[in-house]
Design a protein around this motif. Structure first.
Motif, PDB file in Angstrom:
ATOM      1  N   PRO A 242      26.123  63.738  16.784  1.00 31.32           N
ATOM      2  CA  PRO A 242      25.736  64.401  18.034  1.00 31.32           C
ATOM      3  C   PRO A 242      25.583  65.911  17.897  1.00 31.32           C
ATOM      4  CG  PRO A 242      28.019  63.645  18.130  1.00 31.32           C
ATOM      5  CD  PRO A 242      27.422  63.059  16.890  1.00 31.32           C
ATOM      6  N   ASP A 243      26.335  66.524  16.976  1.00 32.50           N
ATOM      7  CA  ASP A 243      26.220  67.974  16.794  1.00 32.50           C
ATOM      8  C   ASP A 243      24.840  68.344  16.260  1.00 32.50           C
ATOM      9  OD1 ASP A 243      28.959  68.571  17.559  1.00 32.50           O
ATOM     10  OD2 ASP A 243      29.527  67.609  15.680  1.00 32.50           O
ATOM     11  N   ALA A 244      24.389  67.595  15.254  1.00 38.37           N
ATOM     12  CA  ALA A 244      23.059  67.858  14.698  1.00 38.37           C
ATOM     13  C   ALA A 244      21.981  67.535  15.727  1.00 38.37           C
ATOM     14  CB  ALA A 244      22.849  67.034  13.425  1.00 38.37           C
ATOM     15  N   ALA A 245      22.198  66.465  16.499  1.00 37.45           N
ATOM     16  CA  ALA A 245      21.213  66.091  17.518  1.00 37.45           C
ATOM     17  C   ALA A 245      21.043  67.214  18.541  1.00 37.45           C
ATOM     18  CB  ALA A 245      21.646  64.800  18.210  1.00 37.45           C
ATOM     19  N   VAL A 246      22.150  67.773  19.006  1.00 35.09           N
ATOM     20  CA  VAL A 246      22.085  68.870  19.973  1.00 35.09           C
ATOM     21  C   VAL A 246      21.441  70.101  19.340  1.00 35.09           C
ATOM     22  CG1 VAL A 246      23.483  70.496  21.299  1.00 35.09           C
ATOM     23  CG2 VAL A 246      24.004  68.062  21.385  1.00 35.09           C
ATOM     24  N   HIS A 247      21.734  70.348  18.077  1.00 34.11           N
ATOM     25  CA  HIS A 247      21.154  71.493  17.370  1.00 34.11           C
ATOM     26  C   HIS A 247      19.630  71.404  17.363  1.00 34.11           C
ATOM     27  CE1 HIS A 247      20.397  74.486  14.227  1.00 34.11           C
ATOM     28  NE2 HIS A 247      19.640  73.566  13.642  1.00 34.11           N
ATOM     29  N   TYR A 248      19.095  70.236  16.970  1.00 38.77           N
ATOM     30  CA  TYR A 248      17.636  70.109  16.892  1.00 38.77           C
ATOM     31  C   TYR A 248      17.003  70.051  18.275  1.00 38.77           C
ATOM     32  CZ  TYR A 248      18.234  69.560  11.908  1.00 38.77           C
ATOM     33  OH  TYR A 248      18.551  69.794  10.597  1.00 38.77           O
ATOM     34  N   LEU A 249      17.725  69.500  19.245  1.00 38.05           N
ATOM     35  CA  LEU A 249      17.221  69.535  20.613  1.00 38.05           C
ATOM     36  C   LEU A 249      17.108  70.977  21.094  1.00 38.05           C
ATOM     37  CD1 LEU A 249      16.455  68.181  23.308  1.00 38.05           C
ATOM     38  CD2 LEU A 249      18.903  68.107  23.851  1.00 38.05           C
ATOM     39  N   ALA A 250      18.105  71.784  20.789  1.00 34.80           N
ATOM     40  CA  ALA A 250      18.083  73.191  21.179  1.00 34.80           C
ATOM     41  C   ALA A 250      16.918  73.928  20.520  1.00 34.80           C
ATOM     42  CB  ALA A 250      19.404  73.859  20.815  1.00 34.80           C
ATOM     43  N   ARG A 251      16.683  73.648  19.255  1.00 34.97           N
ATOM     44  CA  ARG A 251      15.564  74.298  18.553  1.00 34.97           C
ATOM     45  C   ARG A 251      14.220  73.892  19.155  1.00 34.97           C
ATOM     46  NH1 ARG A 251      16.692  74.112  12.084  1.00 34.97           N
ATOM     47  NH2 ARG A 251      14.519  74.821  12.084  1.00 34.97           N
ATOM     48  N   LEU A 252      14.116  72.624  19.536  1.00 34.92           N
ATOM     49  CA  LEU A 252      12.879  72.162  20.165  1.00 34.92           C
ATOM     50  C   LEU A 252      12.651  72.891  21.490  1.00 34.92           C
ATOM     51  CD1 LEU A 252      13.262  68.347  19.467  1.00 34.92           C
ATOM     52  CD2 LEU A 252      11.291  69.720  18.794  1.00 34.92           C
ATOM     53  N   LEU A 253      13.674  72.947  22.312  1.00 30.71           N
ATOM     54  CA  LEU A 253      13.521  73.565  23.635  1.00 30.71           C
ATOM     55  C   LEU A 253      13.315  75.068  23.539  1.00 30.71           C
ATOM     56  CD1 LEU A 253      16.246  71.563  25.609  1.00 30.71           C
ATOM     57  CD2 LEU A 253      13.773  71.217  25.634  1.00 30.71           C
ATOM     58  N   GLU A 254      14.052  75.718  22.646  1.00 30.82           N
ATOM     59  CA  GLU A 254      13.879  77.158  22.469  1.00 30.82           C
ATOM     60  C   GLU A 254      12.521  77.491  21.865  1.00 30.82           C
ATOM     61  OE1 GLU A 254      15.959  80.004  23.242  1.00 30.82           O
ATOM     62  OE2 GLU A 254      16.412  78.360  24.617  1.00 30.82           O
ATOM     63  N   GLY A 255      11.954  76.550  21.141  1.00 36.35           N
ATOM     64  CA  GLY A 255      10.628  76.767  20.566  1.00 36.35           C
ATOM     65  C   GLY A 255       9.500  76.516  21.539  1.00 36.35           C
ATOM     66  N   GLY A 256       9.831  75.970  22.727  1.00 35.89           N
ATOM     67  CA  GLY A 256       8.802  75.764  23.740  1.00 35.89           C
ATOM     68  C   GLY A 256       8.366  74.323  23.907  1.00 35.89           C
TER      69      GLY A 256
ATOM     70  N   MET B 106      11.995  65.826  37.033  1.00 28.94           N
ATOM     71  CA  MET B 106      12.131  66.242  38.429  1.00 28.94           C
ATOM     72  C   MET B 106      12.761  67.622  38.548  1.00 28.94           C
ATOM     73  SD  MET B 106      13.367  62.688  40.240  1.00 28.94           S
ATOM     74  CE  MET B 106      13.549  63.452  41.846  1.00 28.94           C
ATOM     75  N   THR B 107      13.703  67.912  37.652  1.00 23.60           N
ATOM     76  CA  THR B 107      14.444  69.172  37.722  1.00 23.60           C
ATOM     77  C   THR B 107      13.648  70.332  37.151  1.00 23.60           C
ATOM     78  OG1 THR B 107      16.510  67.944  37.481  1.00 23.60           O
ATOM     79  CG2 THR B 107      16.603  70.318  37.097  1.00 23.60           C
ATOM     80  N   GLY B 108      13.017  70.079  36.001  1.00 22.23           N
ATOM     81  CA  GLY B 108      12.279  71.139  35.321  1.00 22.23           C
ATOM     82  C   GLY B 108      13.196  72.048  34.531  1.00 22.23           C
ATOM     83  N   LEU B 109      12.615  72.711  33.553  1.00 20.34           N
ATOM     84  CA  LEU B 109      13.385  73.651  32.741  1.00 20.34           C
ATOM     85  C   LEU B 109      13.665  74.917  33.557  1.00 20.34           C
ATOM     86  CD1 LEU B 109      11.473  73.158  29.380  1.00 20.34           C
ATOM     87  CD2 LEU B 109      13.839  72.485  29.855  1.00 20.34           C
ATOM     88  N   PRO B 110      14.801  75.586  33.342  1.00 23.11           N
ATOM     89  CA  PRO B 110      15.733  75.393  32.226  1.00 23.11           C
ATOM     90  C   PRO B 110      16.816  74.339  32.466  1.00 23.11           C
ATOM     91  CG  PRO B 110      16.361  77.327  33.475  1.00 23.11           C
ATOM     92  CD  PRO B 110      15.099  76.834  34.101  1.00 23.11           C
ATOM     93  N   GLU B 111      17.045  73.924  33.741  1.00 26.18           N
ATOM     94  CA  GLU B 111      18.140  72.994  34.007  1.00 26.18           C
ATOM     95  C   GLU B 111      17.919  71.636  33.342  1.00 26.18           C
ATOM     96  OE1 GLU B 111      16.761  74.908  36.220  1.00 26.18           O
ATOM     97  OE2 GLU B 111      18.378  76.121  37.077  1.00 26.18           O
ATOM     98  N   ALA B 112      16.661  71.258  33.129  1.00 25.12           N
ATOM     99  CA  ALA B 112      16.359  69.959  32.521  1.00 25.12           C
ATOM    100  C   ALA B 112      16.988  69.807  31.145  1.00 25.12           C
ATOM    101  CB  ALA B 112      14.850  69.769  32.426  1.00 25.12           C
ATOM    102  N   ARG B 113      17.297  70.924  30.507  1.00 25.65           N
ATOM    103  CA  ARG B 113      17.898  70.852  29.173  1.00 25.65           C
ATOM    104  C   ARG B 113      19.218  70.078  29.217  1.00 25.65           C
ATOM    105  NH1 ARG B 113      19.952  75.320  31.490  1.00 25.65           N
ATOM    106  NH2 ARG B 113      21.947  76.190  30.742  1.00 25.65           N
ATOM    107  N   ILE B 114      19.919  70.139  30.350  1.00 23.42           N
ATOM    108  CA  ILE B 114      21.211  69.456  30.478  1.00 23.42           C
ATOM    109  C   ILE B 114      20.998  67.951  30.480  1.00 23.42           C
ATOM    110  CG2 ILE B 114      23.318  69.268  31.855  1.00 23.42           C
ATOM    111  CD1 ILE B 114      22.469  71.981  33.146  1.00 23.42           C
TER     112      ILE B 114
END
Length: 424
Positions: free
Chosen positions: A257-271, A309-317
C-alpha cells in the motif's frame, strides 16, 4: 468572436464524429435519415457529445421545417405557438411536417411535456428531445411510449476529439488555418484527453488559445496546460504516464500500500485526471483481487464515482482509499485467467453446440427438435448434477476456473469442491 465549437459544428451527416455504436454508414438510423423516413427520437447523454448537432443535421436532411427551443428558457406558451403553426402547415396546402427539437427536455414538468402528446399522435410534428438525464426517470412514460427510438450518446473517444481538433486547425474558412498557427501533436493529444469526451470543451479550449496568442505562434503543451488550468507533466512524457500506471498496478498486485499511494500521488501531482486513474483501479479490482475479495469492485466503483462527483483536489482522498483497499486485499487473478482460457479455446478450436437440455424450450415445437430435459436445481435444494459444457469439452473434463485459497475465494473453492463430491 463566434465560439470555435459553434463555427465548426458539422452540417453534413458524413462529417459527424462519434456515436458509432448506433450511427454508421448502413445503420438503421443512418439509412432512415438518408431515406427521409426518420420520425421522432430522444437523444440522451453528456454535454458536448453531438445531440444538438445531429438533430440539426437530421432536420436539414429531411428538407423539413425545423424549430428549435431550449426548455430552460422556453415554456408552454412558446410551444403552443409552434404547434399551431405546425398544424397549419401539416393540414394546409403546404402539407409539410415540422421537426421540433427541444434541448434540455427534462427541464419541463409533466404538464409541459404532455402538451406534445396530441401533436405527436396526429403526426403534426416529428419530435427530437435531448437530455443529459436518464429519460426513463426524467421524461413522462406517455412521451416515451410515442417516441419509440432512444439513442444514448456516449462521451467521445480521444481519437474522435483529436480528429475534430485537427479539422478545426486545418480548416481555412471556418477554422483556424487562416491564423497561420503551428501546433505540437502532443498538445492536441492533451486537449483531446483532458476534455473528458466533450467536443465543445475541446474546441473552445483550442479557440481560447488561438485567440490569445500571436499569429504564427506554436501551440504547445505548456499553453494547453495554462488554458485548462491543469498540470501537464503527466501528459508531457507519454512513456512516463504508462510507467506510472503500470507501477501503480504492480504495487497493488504486490500488496504494497505504501508504494501504491506513492505512485498514486505521482500520478495526481503530474496532472493525471480522475477518469484515467479510476479506470485503472476498476480494472485492478477484478483482474488482481477478483474472487479473493468480491466486494472490492463495489467499493472501488463507489470510490471512483465519489471522486468524479467531488472533483480534485478532494477526490484524491477517494482514490487513495481505493488504492489502499486494493493493495491491502487478498489477491486472485482467477477471473481473468478463466476467461482468457475460455476465449483461447473458442478462437483456436471447433467447439460443440449448446447441450440440448440447456437450449430454450419455451416455444411450441421445441420437443419435436429434441430440446428439453433440463433439471431445475432449486427443486433439489439448490444443486443437481447435470452437464453444462458442450459435449466435447465435457468429455475432456475442461476446467477454466481454478480458485485459489486466498481470502474469500477459499470459501468459494470449498463450496464448489463440496458440490462436486455431492454429485458423484
Amino acid at each position: 468572436m463566434i465560439p470555435l465549437s459553434t463555427a465548426m459544428r458539422p452540417v453534413r451527416l458524413e462529417d459527424f464524429k462519434g456515436q458509432e455504436h448506433f450511427l454508421y454508414r448502413g445503420s438503421l438510423l443512418y439509412n432512415s435519415i438518408k431515406n427521409k423516413t426518420f420520425e421522432s427520437a430522444i437523444f440522451f447523454g453528456p454535454s458536448g457529445t453531438g445531440k444538438t448537432t445531429l438533430a440539426r443535421i437530421i432536420a436539414s436532411e429531411m428538407d423539413a421545417d425545423f424549430r428549435e427551443i431550449n426548455a430552460t428558457v422556453a415554456g408552454t406558451k412558446e410551444l403552443k405557438e409552434i404547434l399551431e403553426e405546425a398544424k397549419f402547415k401539416f393540414f394546409g396546402l403546404q402539407n409539410e411536417t415540422t421537426y421540433l427539437y427541444i434541448d434540455e427536455f427534462h427541464r419541463w414538468n409533466k404538464l409541459q411535456q404532455d402538451s406534445l402528446l396530441q401533436a405527436l399522435e396526429e403526426g403534426v410534428i416529428r419530435f427530437i428531445g435531448s437530455t443529459t438525464e436518464n429519460p426513463y426517470f426524467s421524461i413522462n412514460n406517455a412521451i416515451i411510449s410515442r417516441v419509440r427510438l432512444m439513442y444514448e450518446f456516449k462521451r467521445l473517444e480521444p481519437q474522435d476529439i483529436k480528429e475534430i481538433l485537427l479539422n478545426a486547425l486545418n480548416d481555412e474558412k471556418k477554422g483556424l488555418k487562416r491564423y497561420g498557427l503551428s501546433y505540437d501533436e502532443d498538445a492536441v493529444d492533451m486537449i483531446a484527453e483532458l476534455s473528458n469526451g466533450d467536443a465543445r470543451v475541446a474546441l473552445d479550449t483550442l479557440g481560447f488559445i488561438a485567440e490569445n496568442i500571436d499569429d504564427g505562434e506554436n501551440i504547445n503543451i505548456k499553453l494547453v496546460g495554462e488554458a485548462l488550468q491543469s498540470k501537464v507533466s503527466f501528459y508531457d512524457k507519454g512513456e512516463d504516464r504508462y510507467d506510472l500506471l503500470s507501477a501503480l498496478q504492480k504495487s497493488i498486485r504486490g500488496s504494497d500500500p505504501d508504494a501504491a499511494v506513492h505512485y498514486l500521488a505521482r500520478l495526481l501531482e503530474g496532472g493525471a485526471d480522475i477518469q484515467t486513474v479510476g479506470r485503472r483501479l476498476l480494472v485492478i479490482a477484478s483482474e488482481d483481487i477478483g474472487m479473493a475479495f468480491p466486494q472490492a469492485i463495489s467499493i472501488v466503483t463507489a470510490c471512483v464515482q465519489a471522486a468524479l462527483m467531488t472533483g480534485l483536489p478532494e477526490a484524491r482522498i477517494n482514490l487513495a482509499q481505493a488504492a489502499i483497499l486494493l493493495a491491502s486485499s487478498p489477491k486472485s487473478n482467477s477471473c481473468i485467467t478463466a476467461l482468457d482460457s475460455a476465449i483461447s479455446d473458442i478462437r483456436s478450436r471447433r467447439i460443440g453446440e449448446v447441450p440440448m437440455h440447456l437450449k430454450d424450450s419455451h416455444y411450441s415445437g421445441s420437443k419435436d427438435r429434441g430440446i428439453g430435459g433440463y433439471i431445475y436445481p432449486h427443486a433439489y435444494g439448490g444443486y443437481v448434477k447435470q452437464q453444462y459444457l458442450p459435449d466435447d469439452l465435457h468429455r475432456e473434463g475442461v476446467k477454466y476456473y481454478n480458485p485459489t485459497e486466498n481470502g474469500k475465494e477459499g470459501a468459494f473453492k470449498k463450496f464448489l469442491e463440496a458440490l462436486q463430491k455431492k454429485g458423484l
